[in-house]
Design an enzyme around this catalytic site. Structure first.
Site, PDB file in Angstrom:
ATOM      1  N   GLU A  55       5.205  -3.693  12.153  1.00  0.00           N
ATOM      2  CA  GLU A  55       4.113  -2.526  12.253  1.00  0.00           C
ATOM      3  C   GLU A  55       3.005  -3.334  11.594  1.00  0.00           C
ATOM      4  O   GLU A  55       2.984  -3.591  10.509  1.00  0.00           O
ATOM      5  CB  GLU A  55       4.465  -1.557  11.463  1.00  0.00           C
ATOM      6  CG  GLU A  55       3.637  -0.202  11.326  1.00  0.00           C
ATOM      7  CD  GLU A  55       2.731  -0.314  10.407  1.00  0.00           C
ATOM      8  OE1 GLU A  55       1.484  -0.407  10.394  1.00  0.00           O
ATOM      9  OE2 GLU A  55       3.041   0.145   9.154  1.00  0.00           O
ATOM     10  N   ASN A  76       0.875  -1.175   0.022  1.00  0.00           N
ATOM     11  CA  ASN A  76      -0.040   0.020   0.120  1.00  0.00           C
ATOM     12  C   ASN A  76       0.864   1.318   0.014  1.00  0.00           C
ATOM     13  O   ASN A  76       0.540   2.478  -0.539  1.00  0.00           O
ATOM     14  CB  ASN A  76      -0.974  -0.029   1.099  1.00  0.00           C
ATOM     15  CG  ASN A  76      -0.252  -0.271   2.502  1.00  0.00           C
ATOM     16  OD1 ASN A  76       0.568  -0.918   2.421  1.00  0.00           O
ATOM     17  ND2 ASN A  76      -0.995   0.285   3.469  1.00  0.00           N
ATOM     18  N   CYS A 128      -2.863   1.752   6.909  1.00  0.00           N
ATOM     19  CA  CYS A 128      -3.128   0.974   8.428  1.00  0.00           C
ATOM     20  C   CYS A 128      -3.254   2.048   9.504  1.00  0.00           C
ATOM     21  O   CYS A 128      -3.922   1.824  10.324  1.00  0.00           O
ATOM     22  CB  CYS A 128      -1.728   0.249   8.679  1.00  0.00           C
ATOM     23  SG  CYS A 128      -0.284   1.299   8.617  1.00  0.00           S
TER      24      CYS A 128
END
Length: 475
Positions: A242, A144, A276
């Site tokens: 992450e 992304n 995210c």
């Protein structure tokens, strides 16, 4: 192409890269496996002693040369990003700028790796602490943000004196190739950075099994992150993870509604909601929920869906058909449980959109906490609005979940800002700010959103080890 020990390599097997905009084949890259991963690890191991002994200034110069090359190629790389993952080209250019920021920030931080002197308990001793690179690093990055996530990992590793084996997402390998081309053209020595494409399970297993690889840095799903934690035990690897997020966006009754609605557009619909840290749940005080919803709906209707390369497009496609299926399922589930679709709500299949992964920017009102969208990470352009009555209720609902990455609050009350931001169980709090991510600040979450921090002065810490030196003097 694979990049191992400073050379571009082909393989018998290739990985196809397909456009999410129209389903067309964009190209192929060489596909590596366990054997190629072992070769890359060996190259990184061989390069480590010389790279770690270079001065901080020398490593600073290399990273800045990479940054300058990327800056000079912004237009062409932005087109690559948009073509292979779909985001509007304006967003792709902004991501490249952030990627460059990480390179330049950590180039500087590498010159600030300080040790310390400790007062000894004896006049015949001298005590000190030095910092040294942890060693070979395995970096696994997502699709992304295909360039910023790479530089956010390789920049601190290289600045600290580590060498890297990089495994980018299989959906966006072409962007990774551009980054490594910049490293190659900047003269980064052989073996310092190595690039592998291919099966995540095969490459990751080889990285996890190798005692040479001392650290793994990963951005991706919480499910995969947990697997890496388990796998790391056998070789006691250091991990930076992450992981997933489910960000609340809280709008209090005293907020500037116009600004909050505009900022919610930025937080929720950037990259078609595929970030995210993007908003997943919108909590609006009951006294303003109707006017805010109407104002927000007006702004959503102005968004333009289409090919990210076209001028004026603000929403591109989702990454693949599975992503479309997920958001369709969440919308259907919300409808069945009483939500009203105020804007959007379906996949776009007409005309030029037929072969792409396009979904309408969607606003759900009357959302409740039994709906999947209230606890499943969405990764799509859907905004559900929940109402709340008290500050305590908003905090409790925002904290009710397994994730703790990013959160957002909108209010003019300074005391409330302190109370709420301290009470939120999140690693990042945007206060009247929908875009808090910058290179100079720590990025990361709590609970099941990960371990460690990237960015900021903290971002280089996990690439370094402490070594305590005790000197016994001749007296």
């Amino acid at each position: 192409m694979l990049y191992i020990n400073g050379k571009w390599e082909s393989s018998e097997d290739n990985l196809d890269v397909v456009s999410p905009t129209n389903g067309q084949l964009l190209g192929t890259v060489a596909k590596g496996g366990e054997q190629e991963t072992k070769l890359a690890i060996d190259a990184a191991k061989k390069a480590l002693p010389a790279w770690s002994k270079r001065t901080a200034k020398e490593r600073y110069d290399y990273l800045n040369r990479v940054a300058e090359i990327l800056r000079s190629r912004t237009d062409e790389i932005a087109e690559v990003i948009t073509t292979e993952m779909g985001k509007p080209v304006k967003e792709s250019k902004a991501e490249i700028s952030l990627a460059i920021d990480y390179l330049e920030w950590f180039a500087e931080e590498g010159r600030r790796i300080y040790g310390e002197t400790i007062p000894a308990s004896s006049s015949s001793k001298r005590l000190s602490v030095i910092r040294q690179p942890i060693g070979v690093v395995g970096a696994i990055t997502p699709w992304n943000f295909p360039i910023a996530m790479i530089t956010r990992k390789i920049a601190p590793a290289m600045a600290a004196g580590c060498t890297v084996v990089l495994k980018p997402a299989s959906s966006t390998p072409l962007t990774a190739v551009e980054v490594i081309k910049a490293c190659h053209d900047a003269g980064v020595p052989e073996g310092v950075v190595n690039l592998l494409h291919g099966s995540a399970s095969n490459i990751t297993k080889a990285l996890m099994d190798s005692p040479v690889v001392r650290k793994i840095t990963f951005t991706g799903s919480t499910e995969v992150g947990k697997q890496l934690v388990r796998q790391s035990a056998d070789t006691m690897k250091k991990l930076s993870l992450e992981l997933g997020g489910h960000a609340p966006f809280i709008v209090f009754e005293d907020a500037d509604l116009e600004q909050a609605a505009e900022d919610l557009i930025a937080s929720k619909f950037r990259n078609a909601g595929q970030t995210c840290v993007c908003t997943n749940r919108v909590y609006v005080h009951e006294s303003i929920v109707k006017p805010f919803s109407e104002l927000f709906a007006e702004k959503i209707r102005k968004l333009v869906v289409g090919d990210g390369l076209e001028s004026g497009v603000t929403i591109g496609p989702l990454i693949d058909s599975n992503a479309v299926d997920k958001v369709e399922d969440q919308v259907q589930d919300a409808r069945e449980k009483g939500a009203e679709v105020l804007v959007g709500g379906k996949k776009i299949v007409e005309g030029e959109y037929a072969k792409g992964n396009f979904f309408e920017p969607t606003l759900l009102v009357n959302a409740t906490h039994d709906m999947k969208i209230s606890y499943e990470e969405t990764f799509g352009p859907i905004a559900p609005i929940f109402s709340f009555t008290t500050e305590e209720e908003a905090i409790d609902r925002a904290n009710n979940g397994e994730y703790g990455l990013a959160s957002y609050i909108f209010t003019k009350d300074a005391s409330r800002i302190v109370r709420v931001s301290e009470a939120l169980e999140y690693g990042i709090v945007g206060i009247n700010d929908p875009m808090p991510t910058v290179a100079q600040a720590p990025f990361g979450g709590v609970k099941e959103s990960g371990i460690g921090r990237e960015g900021g002065r903290q971002g280089i810490e996990d690439y370094l080890e402490y070594k305590y030196l005790s000197f016994q003097l001749d007296v």
